[in-house]
Design a protein around this motif. Sequence first.
Motif, mmCIF file in Angstrom:
data_model
loop_
_atom_site.group_PDB
_atom_site.id
_atom_site.type_symbol
_atom_site.label_atom_id
_atom_site.label_comp_id
_atom_site.label_asym_id
_atom_site.label_seq_id
_atom_site.Cartn_x
_atom_site.Cartn_y
_atom_site.Cartn_z
ATOM 1 N N PRO A 66 0.798 -1.230 0.000
ATOM 2 C CA PRO A 66 0.000 0.000 0.000
ATOM 3 C C PRO A 66 0.829 1.277 0.000
ATOM 4 O O PRO A 66 0.481 2.247 -0.689
ATOM 5 C CB PRO A 66 -0.839 -0.131 1.284
ATOM 6 N N ASP A 67 1.921 1.301 0.756
ATOM 7 C CA ASP A 67 2.761 2.503 0.799
ATOM 8 C C ASP A 67 3.425 2.761 -0.551
ATOM 9 O O ASP A 67 3.527 3.914 -1.003
ATOM 10 C CB ASP A 67 3.817 2.379 1.891
ATOM 11 N N ALA A 68 3.886 1.696 -1.200
ATOM 12 C CA ALA A 68 4.502 1.849 -2.518
ATOM 13 C C ALA A 68 3.469 2.307 -3.546
ATOM 14 O O ALA A 68 3.772 3.130 -4.415
ATOM 15 C CB ALA A 68 5.134 0.531 -2.950
ATOM 16 N N LEU A 69 2.261 1.782 -3.439
ATOM 17 C CA LEU A 69 1.215 2.200 -4.367
ATOM 18 C C LEU A 69 0.841 3.655 -4.127
ATOM 19 O O LEU A 69 0.631 4.414 -5.078
ATOM 20 C CB LEU A 69 -0.012 1.299 -4.222
ATOM 21 N N ARG A 70 0.762 4.060 -2.872
ATOM 22 C CA ARG A 70 0.461 5.467 -2.568
ATOM 23 C C ARG A 70 1.530 6.379 -3.189
ATOM 24 O O ARG A 70 1.203 7.434 -3.747
ATOM 25 C CB ARG A 70 0.401 5.681 -1.057
#
Length: 253
Positions: free
Chosen positions: A176-180
């Motif tokens: 999720p952090d990488a996608l954000r």
Amino acid sequence: MATVESESFVRALARGLRIIEVLGQGAPRQTLAEIAAACDLPRSVVKRFALTLTELGYTGQDGKRFWLTPKVMTLGLSYLYALPFWRQAQLALEELSAEIGQSCAMSVLDGHEIVYVVRVPTYRILRASPTLGSRLPAHAVSMGRVLLAAAPAATLDAYLASAPLRRLTHATITDPDALRAAVGTVRETGTAWVDAELDESICGLAVPVRDGDGTVVAAANVSLPTGTFDEARARAEFLAPLRQTAARIRAAM
């Protein structure tokens, strides 16, 4: 907002629509028992709804099995015809595809997925080539990144907290952090490039489609074969005409 528990929720309507969904997802012709199992409803309840749908012309039946009729298509087409830009978008993307010789599409965000509302293929890249109404996971495609980048912060937070970020290839972003962070880059640049995250053989370049007020209402993209094109070449050859096409669609609203 109506919820399953609220007084404004019409359970009968929800059940009828669920039966249509089941008939569209399973075998072409299904028995009442099969429909009931898929809907998790009593067979007697399904029978009443199925016969009502038959009377209205949305399903056909031979006494044992039920199936959808072409009238069901009017439900989906009603949505497309209600989009103020759909007809112009179809024409504009057809002309873009003819100009650049590549597959082009436009989609909107629906929950965790994008839904194709225009699709102009030139040749098959994916094993199962998307068509009008096809759904793809938003996190793994360029149009999804554009639409997520345009979403309010609360909507993006909710998406990252609930979306099943499945790994589809070795390159799929599932953290999720990488996608954000990837979505943040799209927000800054106004374009999205995704390579081999949905399928090893496909990459895509996408831009937002805005209405007259500047609100992002859809995303448009060019789909390309991975290996033949890298990001630099794709941007050099296709970004300008893709943006021009998006501007043309906006002008028609």
